[in-house]
Design an enzyme around this catalytic site. Structure first.
Site, PDB file in Angstrom:
ATOM      1  CG  ASP A 165      -1.940   1.108   1.194  1.00 28.51           C
ATOM      2  OD1 ASP A 165      -2.694   1.158   0.205  1.00 28.51           O
ATOM      3  OD2 ASP A 165      -1.990   1.920   2.125  1.00 28.51           O
ATOM      4  CB  ILE A 168       0.657  11.199   1.939  1.00 20.03           C
ATOM      5  CG1 ILE A 168       0.923  10.983   0.445  1.00 20.03           C
ATOM      6  CG2 ILE A 168       1.406  12.441   2.424  1.00 20.03           C
ATOM      7  CD1 ILE A 168       0.439  12.120  -0.435  1.00 20.03           C
ATOM      8  CG  HIS A 169       1.478   8.247   6.949  1.00 18.09           C
ATOM      9  ND1 HIS A 169       0.330   7.947   7.640  1.00 18.09           N
ATOM     10  CD2 HIS A 169       1.649   7.245   6.052  1.00 18.09           C
ATOM     11  CE1 HIS A 169      -0.176   6.806   7.182  1.00 18.09           C
ATOM     12  NE2 HIS A 169       0.601   6.362   6.216  1.00 18.09           N
ATOM     13  NE  ARG A 170       1.755  15.191  12.789  1.00 13.67           N
ATOM     14  CZ  ARG A 170       0.720  15.485  13.563  1.00 13.67           C
ATOM     15  NH1 ARG A 170      -0.379  16.020  13.052  1.00 13.67           N
ATOM     16  NH2 ARG A 170       0.778  15.259  14.863  1.00 13.67           N
ATOM     17  CD  GLU A 233      -4.413   2.998  -1.789  1.00 11.52           C
ATOM     18  OE1 GLU A 233      -5.352   2.845  -0.995  1.00 11.52           O
ATOM     19  OE2 GLU A 233      -3.301   2.446  -1.644  1.00 11.52           O
ATOM     20  CD  GLU A 289      -1.967  17.536  10.137  1.00 12.26           C
ATOM     21  OE1 GLU A 289      -2.431  17.524   8.975  1.00 12.26           O
ATOM     22  OE2 GLU A 289      -1.220  16.646  10.574  1.00 12.26           O
TER      23      GLU A 289
END
Length: 487
Positions: A165, A168-170, A233, A289
Site C-alpha cells: 500500500d 502519505i503521512h506527516r 493505490e 494541518e
C-alpha cells in the site's frame, strides 16, 4: 500533453509551458518557516490564514544551509493545474479518479541499474550521514516540531499476506537517522501493517519516495471503502496514465520504492519504540494541518530508523503547506470519486457532480449536485448525502444543490442556500458520529455533550427545490450567445 508526464520533472516541464503556472526564484530562502511564509502569499490558498491566494507553483533554487538544493512547492495547489497535469477537465477529475480505481493497472519492477532514484546513494552507516542535511525538508511555521516531509509516498507491505500500500503521512526529521511518523489509528493500511509486524516483535520495512508523478500523489490519498485493505493505490495511478508505475527494489531493506522519485528514504518502523513528536522544539505543536490549525504534537509516535537515502542527480525536494489548496486537491478529489462511485451504485444517473470544498480542506465539506427527474426523487437526494457520509467517514457537512447550481462556485452554492433553504426544515443534524480528530470543535472541551475527541454532529444542508415547485424557482433564462464577436 499531460500523457507525457510520468515524474516530477516532466510535470514541471509541462507547467513551465503554461503561462502563469510555475515561477522560479534565485533569492536565498531559509527552509525554516521562511519558505512557507513566502509561498503563503504566492499561492497557498486553502485554509491558510489570510492574506493568501491561489497562484502558481514555485521553485526555490537557493536554499539556506543546503548548497545546490532546490525545493518545489504548490505543484497541486490549484484544481486547474491538477487538471492540466492529469489531462482532464478540472470539473471532471472526480470521474477520472473513480474510473481509475475501477480499472487498475498493476505496477512493475524494473532493474536497479535503470532506476533514476538510485543514481546517488548515501548509506546510514557512512561517517557524517545526517538525513537533515541530505533532505532539505522545510518547516511550515516557527512553532513546528521540526523539519517535516509532507509529500512522502510511504510504501510498505502486509507482513502476513505481502499485499502493499502507498499512503502519505506527516513525518518529522528527529535526528540524523530517525524520523517520527504519524499513523492515525484505523485510517491507513500502513498503520495496520505496523501493528502486525510489532505483534511479532519485528520491524516493518518502509520506503518513502519524494518528488513523483502527480498522478501517484493524488491516487495515494484514496481511503476505504473505495480502496479496501489489499488494494495498492499505485494501480489507480497506473490507470490514470494508462501505463504501470515503475518500482525498484530498495538497496537496504526488503521493500520497493518508486523508481523515478527524486528522493527515496529506506528504513524500518521499529517495534515497541516511540518518540515524542516535539522532542526537539518543546512547543506542544506538530505542524499546520489541513483544517487551518497547528496539530498538537503527539506524545508517542512510531519511529523510522533510516538505513539509506538514495536520490536522482541534482534532486528536487517537493513539499507543501499543510492547510494549503494542495491538500484540498490531494484529499478532496479522491473523496469526490468515492462519493460519485457510492451514489452511482445506489441511484444511477442522479448525482451530476461532487465538489469537496476548499474551506473544508478537501475532507470536511462537500457539495452534491443532484438532479431530481421524477416525483419519487424527492427525498432520494438526502439519501445520497447519507451515502456520502458512508463513503467518507471524515466528512462533516454535505450541501445538496440542484443541477442548475454550479457546485464548484461557492457563491452560487451560497445563493442556493440563501433562496432555497430554510434552517428549521432543511438542515438535518446527525449527532454523535465519528468524524475527524483534527477538527478542534469535535471535542468535549467545545461541547460537553460530545462523548469523545473526533466525535461530532454531521449535518445535511438541503439547498434543493422541492420537485413539485421547480418551475417557481426557475432561474432567469438569459440568451445563450458567444461573446467572442463583441470581445
Amino acid at each position: 500533453m499531460a500523457d507525457k508526464v510520468n515524474d516530477l520533472r516532466s510535470a514541471l516541464k509541462l507547467l513551465e509551458s503554461i503561462p502563469g503556472q510555475l515561477i522560479f526564484t534565485e533569492v536565498e530562502v531559509d527552509p525554516m518557516a521562511e519558505l512557507s511564509g513566502v509561498y503563503r502569499h504566492v499561492g497557498a490558498g486553502g485554509t491558510v490564514m489570510r492574506p493568501t491566494k491561489e497562484g502558481p507553483a514555485m521553485i526555490f533554487n537557493n536554499i539556506k544551509g543546503h548548497p545546490g538544493a532546490r525545493v518545489v512547492i504548490g505543484l497541486l495547489a490549484s484544481r486547474e493545474r491538477v487538471g492540466a497535469l492529469l489531462g482532464c477537465d478540472p470539473k471532471k477529475l472526480g470521474f477520472l479518479l473513480k474510473d481509475s480505481v475501477m480499472n487498475p493497472v498493476k505496477p512493475v519492477v524494473i532493474p536497479n541499474k535503470e532506476a533514476k532514484c538510485q543514481e546517488i546513494v548515501h548509506y546510514a552507516y557512512e561517517e557524517g550521514f545526517d538525513i537533515r542535511k541530505l533532505v532539505p525538508a522545510p518547516t511550515n511555521t516557527e512553532e513546528d516540531a521540526g523539519p517535516y516531509i509532507t509529500l512522502g509516498m510511504c510504501y510498505a507491505s502486509n507482513p502476513v499476506t505481502g499485499e502493499s500500500d502507498v499512503t502519505i503521512h506527516r513525518m518529522c526529521l528527529q535526528s540524523k537517522d530517525e524520523i517520527s511518523i504519524f499513523l492515525q489509528p484505523g485510517a491507513r493500511h500502513i498503520g495496520y501493517f505496523r501493528e502486525l509486524a510489532e505483534a511479532e516483535g519485528k520491524p516493518l520495512p518502509i520506503s518513502v519516495s519524494i518528488g513523483v508523478d502527480p498522478a501517484i500523489e493524488i491516487a495515494s490519498c484514496f481511503e476505504p471503502p473505495t480502496t479496501p485493505l489489499g488494494y495498492d493505490e499505485l494501480q489507480a495511478a497506473g490507470a490514470i496514465r494508462e501505463a504501470p508505475v515503475e518500482m525498484v527494489r530498495c538497496l537496504t531493506i526488503p521493500e520497493k520504492a518508486i523508481a523515478n522519485a527524486e528522493y527515496v528514504i529506506e528504513g524500518e518502523i521499529l517495534p515497541n519504540r516511540r518518540i515524542r513528536e516535539d522532542i526537539n522544539s518543546n512547543t506542544g505543536k506538530a505542524m499546520p494541518e489541513f483544517p487551518g490549525y497547528c496539530g498538537p504534537a503527539s506524545q508517542e509516535l512510531p519511529v523510522i530508523k533510516v538505513k539509506a537515502v538514495t536520490t536522482r542527480k541534482d534532486p528536487i525536494m517537493q513539499t507543501c503547506i499543510g492547510p494549503s489548496e494542495e491538500h484540498v486537491s490531494m484529499a478532496g478529489i479522491p473523496t469526490e470519486a468515492s462519493i460519485l462511485a457510492m451514489v452511482e451504485k445506489a441511484m444511477p444517473g442522479k448525482l451530476q457532480n461532487v465538489y469537496c470544498l476548499s474551506s473544508g480542506g478537501g475532507k470536511y465539506a462537500a457539495v452534491l449536485q443532484f438532479k431530481k427527474s421524477v416525483p419519487s426523487d424527492e427525498g432520494r437526494h438526502r439519501q445520497a448525502a447519507l451515502l456520502a457520509f458512508s463513503a467518507f467517514a471524515e466528512l462533516k457537512h454535505v450541501f445538496l444543490v440542484d443541477e442548475d447550481v454550479d457546485c464548484f462556485d461557492l457563491k452560487d452554492v451560497m445563493w442556493a442556500m440563501t433562496t432555497r433553504f430554510q434552517a428549521d426544515i432543511d438542515m438535518i443534524p446527525i449527532p454523535g458520529v465519528q468524524c475527524h480528530p483534527l477538527d478542534p470543535s469535535n471535542s468535549p472541551d467545545y461541547n460537553e455533550a460530545i462523548r469523545g475527541r473526533g466525535i461530532a454532529c454531521k449535518a445535511i444542508f438541503d439547498c434543493t427545490v422541492p420537485f413539485d415547485q421547480k418551475e417557481r424557482f426557475a432561474r432567469a433564462r438569459f440568451k445563450d450567445v458567444d461573446p467572442k464577436h463583441w470581445l
